[in-house]
Design a protein around this motif. Sequence first.
Motif, PDB file in Angstrom:
ATOM      1  N   TYR A 133     -36.107  -2.817  -9.582  1.00  0.00           N
ATOM      2  CA  TYR A 133     -36.670  -2.816 -10.928  1.00  0.00           C
ATOM      3  C   TYR A 133     -35.819  -2.006 -11.919  1.00  0.00           C
ATOM      4  O   TYR A 133     -35.038  -1.147 -11.510  1.00  0.00           O
ATOM      5  N   MET A 134     -36.013  -2.276 -13.211  1.00  0.00           N
ATOM      6  CA  MET A 134     -35.361  -1.469 -14.247  1.00  0.00           C
ATOM      7  C   MET A 134     -35.661   0.006 -13.972  1.00  0.00           C
ATOM      8  O   MET A 134     -36.785   0.348 -13.603  1.00  0.00           O
ATOM      9  N   GLY A 135     -34.688   0.851 -14.164  1.00  0.00           N
ATOM     10  CA  GLY A 135     -34.933   2.296 -14.039  1.00  0.00           C
ATOM     11  C   GLY A 135     -35.034   2.811 -12.610  1.00  0.00           C
ATOM     12  O   GLY A 135     -35.416   3.959 -12.397  1.00  0.00           O
TER      13      GLY A 135
ATOM     14  N   LYS B   4     -30.162   1.994  -9.898  1.00  0.00           N
ATOM     15  CA  LYS B   4     -29.095   1.155  -9.331  1.00  0.00           C
ATOM     16  C   LYS B   4     -27.703   1.611  -9.774  1.00  0.00           C
ATOM     17  O   LYS B   4     -26.781   1.671  -8.965  1.00  0.00           O
TER      18      LYS B   4
ATOM     19  N   ASP C  33     -24.999  -5.963 -16.210  1.00  0.00           N
ATOM     20  CA  ASP C  33     -25.353  -6.051 -17.636  1.00  0.00           C
ATOM     21  C   ASP C  33     -24.141  -5.779 -18.527  1.00  0.00           C
ATOM     22  O   ASP C  33     -23.907  -6.487 -19.505  1.00  0.00           O
TER      23      ASP C  33
ATOM     24  N   VAL D 125     -27.046  -6.805 -24.547  1.00  0.00           N
ATOM     25  CA  VAL D 125     -28.208  -7.462 -23.923  1.00  0.00           C
ATOM     26  C   VAL D 125     -29.308  -7.719 -24.973  1.00  0.00           C
ATOM     27  O   VAL D 125     -29.801  -8.850 -25.076  1.00  0.00           O
TER      28      VAL D 125
ATOM     29  N   PHE E  67     -30.864 -11.446 -25.963  1.00  0.00           N
ATOM     30  CA  PHE E  67     -32.297 -11.778 -25.930  1.00  0.00           C
ATOM     31  C   PHE E  67     -32.768 -12.285 -27.287  1.00  0.00           C
ATOM     32  O   PHE E  67     -33.500 -13.252 -27.372  1.00  0.00           O
TER      33      PHE E  67
ATOM     34  N   PHE F 177     -30.593 -15.517 -21.839  1.00  0.00           N
ATOM     35  CA  PHE F 177     -30.082 -14.335 -21.145  1.00  0.00           C
ATOM     36  C   PHE F 177     -29.915 -14.627 -19.656  1.00  0.00           C
ATOM     37  O   PHE F 177     -28.885 -14.307 -19.055  1.00  0.00           O
ATOM     38  N   ARG F 178     -30.932 -15.256 -19.062  1.00  0.00           N
ATOM     39  CA  ARG F 178     -30.871 -15.520 -17.606  1.00  0.00           C
ATOM     40  C   ARG F 178     -29.712 -16.431 -17.246  1.00  0.00           C
ATOM     41  O   ARG F 178     -29.107 -16.288 -16.187  1.00  0.00           O
TER      42      ARG F 178
ATOM     43  N   GLU G 219     -26.658 -14.341 -17.365  1.00  0.00           N
ATOM     44  CA  GLU G 219     -26.699 -13.425 -16.224  1.00  0.00           C
ATOM     45  C   GLU G 219     -26.263 -14.169 -14.952  1.00  0.00           C
ATOM     46  O   GLU G 219     -25.492 -13.654 -14.138  1.00  0.00           O
TER      47      GLU G 219
ATOM     48  N   THR H 186     -27.149  -4.882 -10.258  1.00  0.00           N
ATOM     49  CA  THR H 186     -27.630  -6.053 -11.003  1.00  0.00           C
ATOM     50  C   THR H 186     -28.759  -5.638 -11.943  1.00  0.00           C
ATOM     51  O   THR H 186     -29.400  -4.603 -11.727  1.00  0.00           O
ATOM     52  N   GLY H 187     -29.048  -6.445 -12.963  1.00  0.00           N
ATOM     53  CA  GLY H 187     -30.194  -6.188 -13.831  1.00  0.00           C
ATOM     54  C   GLY H 187     -31.481  -6.420 -13.039  1.00  0.00           C
ATOM     55  O   GLY H 187     -31.488  -7.205 -12.071  1.00  0.00           O
TER      56      GLY H 187
ATOM     57  N   GLY I  30     -34.072  -8.136 -13.365  1.00  0.00           N
ATOM     58  CA  GLY I  30     -34.622  -9.490 -13.201  1.00  0.00           C
ATOM     59  C   GLY I  30     -33.688 -10.428 -12.460  1.00  0.00           C
ATOM     60  O   GLY I  30     -34.105 -11.522 -12.039  1.00  0.00           O
TER      61      GLY I  30
ATOM     62  N   ARG J  99     -34.113  -1.859 -23.662  1.00  0.00           N
ATOM     63  CA  ARG J  99     -34.517  -2.931 -22.755  1.00  0.00           C
ATOM     64  C   ARG J  99     -35.540  -3.820 -23.456  1.00  0.00           C
ATOM     65  O   ARG J  99     -36.701  -3.429 -23.613  1.00  0.00           O
ATOM     66  N   PRO J 100     -35.118  -5.020 -23.853  1.00  0.00           N
ATOM     67  CA  PRO J 100     -35.985  -5.879 -24.665  1.00  0.00           C
ATOM     68  C   PRO J 100     -37.344  -6.167 -24.039  1.00  0.00           C
ATOM     69  O   PRO J 100     -38.347  -6.264 -24.754  1.00  0.00           O
ATOM     70  N   LEU J 101     -37.431  -6.270 -22.720  1.00  0.00           N
ATOM     71  CA  LEU J 101     -38.711  -6.644 -22.099  1.00  0.00           C
ATOM     72  C   LEU J 101     -39.771  -5.557 -22.232  1.00  0.00           C
ATOM     73  O   LEU J 101     -40.963  -5.837 -22.144  1.00  0.00           O
TER      74      LEU J 101
END
Length: 168
Positions: free
Chosen positions: A8-10, A13, A32, A43, A47, A55-56, A59, A76-77, A79, A117-119
Motif C-alpha cells: 500500500y501507499m506509505g 517501499k 512512479d 503523477v 491523474f 495513469f494505470r 504505469e 512499485t506504486g 495500485g 497522492r491524488p487518490l
Amino acid sequence: MRIYLIGYMGCGKSTLGLKLAGELDLTFIDLDKFLEERNYKTVPQIFSEFGEEGFRLRERRALEEVSEFTDVVVATGGGAPCFYDNMELMNRTGITVFLDIETSIIAERLIKSKTERPLIAGKSKAELVRFIQESLKKRKPFYEQAQLRISKPDGALNEIIAEIRQKK
Ligand code: S3P
C-alpha cells in the motif's frame, strides 16, 4: 536479479528499496518517478489530465519496460499490482516482496508524507483510515500473490536479504 517491492501507499517501499539496492549492489528504481520521467508529467498531472485509467495504462507501460532491466530493485506504486496482469508479469520476471504494514501505521505515515497522492488528497484522518481499510480489502488478494511477505520492513533488512538469497 530483479526484485519488486509491492504494498500500500506509505508502507515504506522506497525506503526499503534503497537499502536493499545498496546491500545487494543493485540499481534502485521508483516506478512512479520512472513513469513521471517517461511522460514528462508528475503523477498528479497524469491523474488530472488522463484520469486513473490513463495513469494505470502509463504505469503498465513503465512496468513492462523495467521488467526487462537487470539487477534492479523496483518500488512499485501501491495500485500497480492490482491492474492488468501486472502481478503475473512481476512474478514471472522477478522476486516479489509484499510489505504488509498495519493500517494505523500506514495512515500515520500518509498524514505526515509530503508526496502528493491524488487518490487520498484532502482526506481527514478518519476518512483516510476508512479509505485504506476499504481499498486494502480489494487490493490484498493481489498483494498476497507475492512470493515473500514482510511485516516489519524497518528492522528486518538482514532477514529479507536472507530470504531473497534463498529464492535466487
Ligand atoms: C497509488 C500509489 C502511488 C502512486 C499513485 C497511485 C495507488 O504510489 O502510484 O498516487 O493507487 O495506491 P505510492 O504507493 O508510492 O504512494
